[in-house]
Enzyme design. Structure first.
Site, mmCIF file in Angstrom:
data_model
loop_
_atom_site.group_PDB
_atom_site.id
_atom_site.type_symbol
_atom_site.label_atom_id
_atom_site.label_comp_id
_atom_site.label_asym_id
_atom_site.label_seq_id
_atom_site.Cartn_x
_atom_site.Cartn_y
_atom_site.Cartn_z
ATOM 1 N N SER A 1 9.146 53.735 74.653
ATOM 2 C CA SER A 1 10.044 54.128 75.616
ATOM 3 C C SER A 1 11.667 54.439 75.215
ATOM 4 C CB SER A 1 10.121 52.919 76.539
ATOM 5 O OG SER A 1 10.975 51.958 76.152
ATOM 6 N N HIS B 1 17.902 47.414 67.356
ATOM 7 C CA HIS B 1 17.257 46.023 67.418
ATOM 8 C C HIS B 1 17.633 45.155 68.727
ATOM 9 C CE1 HIS B 1 16.028 42.199 65.306
ATOM 10 N NE2 HIS B 1 16.845 41.523 66.012
HETATM 11 C C1 GAR Z 1 12.373 47.643 71.579
HETATM 12 O O1 GAR Z 1 12.838 46.464 72.350
HETATM 13 C C2 GAR Z 1 13.074 47.743 70.227
HETATM 14 O O2 GAR Z 1 14.587 47.055 70.210
HETATM 15 C C3 GAR Z 1 12.335 46.735 69.520
HETATM 16 O O3 GAR Z 1 10.986 47.069 69.996
HETATM 17 C C4 GAR Z 1 10.940 47.481 71.447
HETATM 18 C C5 GAR Z 1 10.229 48.725 71.198
HETATM 19 O O4 GAR Z 1 10.017 49.360 72.613
HETATM 20 N N1 GAR Z 1 12.388 46.743 68.047
HETATM 21 C C6 GAR Z 1 12.315 45.864 67.283
HETATM 22 O O5 GAR Z 1 12.367 44.610 67.566
HETATM 23 C C7 GAR Z 1 12.478 46.091 65.871
HETATM 24 N N2 GAR Z 1 12.839 45.072 65.132
HETATM 25 P P1 GAR Z 1 9.580 50.843 72.638
HETATM 26 O O6 GAR Z 1 8.407 51.125 71.874
HETATM 27 O O7 GAR Z 1 9.389 50.897 74.197
HETATM 28 O O8 GAR Z 1 10.839 51.655 72.623
#
Ligand code: GAR
Length: 199
Positions: free
Chosen positions: A15, A115
């Site tokens: 996303s 993060h």
């Molecule tokens: C997001 O919340 C991002 O901040 C987190 O994973 C999610 C990915 O969502 N990242 C971490 O935890 C990195 N250590 P998305 O795939 O929908 O962008």
């Protein structure tokens, strides 16, 4: 204007990647900054974000980490794939792999991450659960440059949300994620607008 290629690495729903790609199109980054999202690369073949990228006409690749013997071999293959696009910026967007120091050094000054916590609080995993358990009244997210130390590096943007009574890790994650979608494109556009990405 010089061409600035952005390569986005994902592992899951993508996303944040979609928010960045949509901001790039809506905000005319190509015309204003000479920048475009050149490719989206996932380490998981089943990542939902791959179809979001394809729907947006962005080239996708999979470098499946399970096919490699160790981190060094995986990172070498990943670097080769990324470098085909001559990236100005490599954007980690929910990319859930720890990167080798060699990888981080190779992209020094060009590598950013988001993060889901207010760093320096809660580096690592399960950030929302840990924020709730710690009794935090506020949580949030941080866009930062990537250095060899996990979840460290210069902070480029942060956003804060309240932790509400009755919040679960999932409800807090959703509130934080909606802010991630605003701050990540903004941080990237700010970098693109600089005369040098890492002055
Ligand atoms: C997001 O919340 C991002 O901040 C987190 O994973 C999610 C990915 O969502 N990242 C971490 O935890 C990195 N250590 P998305 O795939 O929908 O962008």
């Amino acid at each position: 204007m010089t061409e600035k290629n952005i390569v986005i690495l994902i592992s899951g729903s993508g996303s944040n990647m979609a928010a960045i790609a949509d901001a790039a199109r809506g905000g005319q980054w190509e015309r204003r900054h000479g920048a475009r999202v050149a490719a989206v690369i996932s380490n998981r073949p089943a990542a939902g974000g791959l179809s979001l990228a394809r729907e947006r006409g962005i080239a996708t690749q999979v470098v499946d980490h399970t096919a490699f013997d160790g981190r060094e071999a995986f990172d070498a293959a990943l670097m080769a794939e990324i470098d085909r696009h001559r990236p100005t910026l490599v954007v980690l967007a929910g990319f859930m792999r720890i990167l080798t120091p060699g990888f981080v050094r190779h992209y020094e000054g060009r590598l950013v991450n988001i993060h889901p916590s207010l760093l320096p609080a809660f580096p690592g995993l399960q950030t929302h659960q840990r924020a709730i358990e710690a009794g935090c009244r506020f949580a949030g997210c941080t866009v930062h440059r990537v250095t060899a130390e996990l979840d460290h590096g210069e902070y480029l943007e942060q956003a804060v949300v309240p932790v509400l009574p009755g919040d679960t890790p999932a409800s807090l994650a959703e509130r934080v994620l909606s802010q991630e979608h605003l701050v990540y494109p903004r941080a990237i556009e700010r970098l693109l607008a600089r005369p040098a990405l890492n002055p």
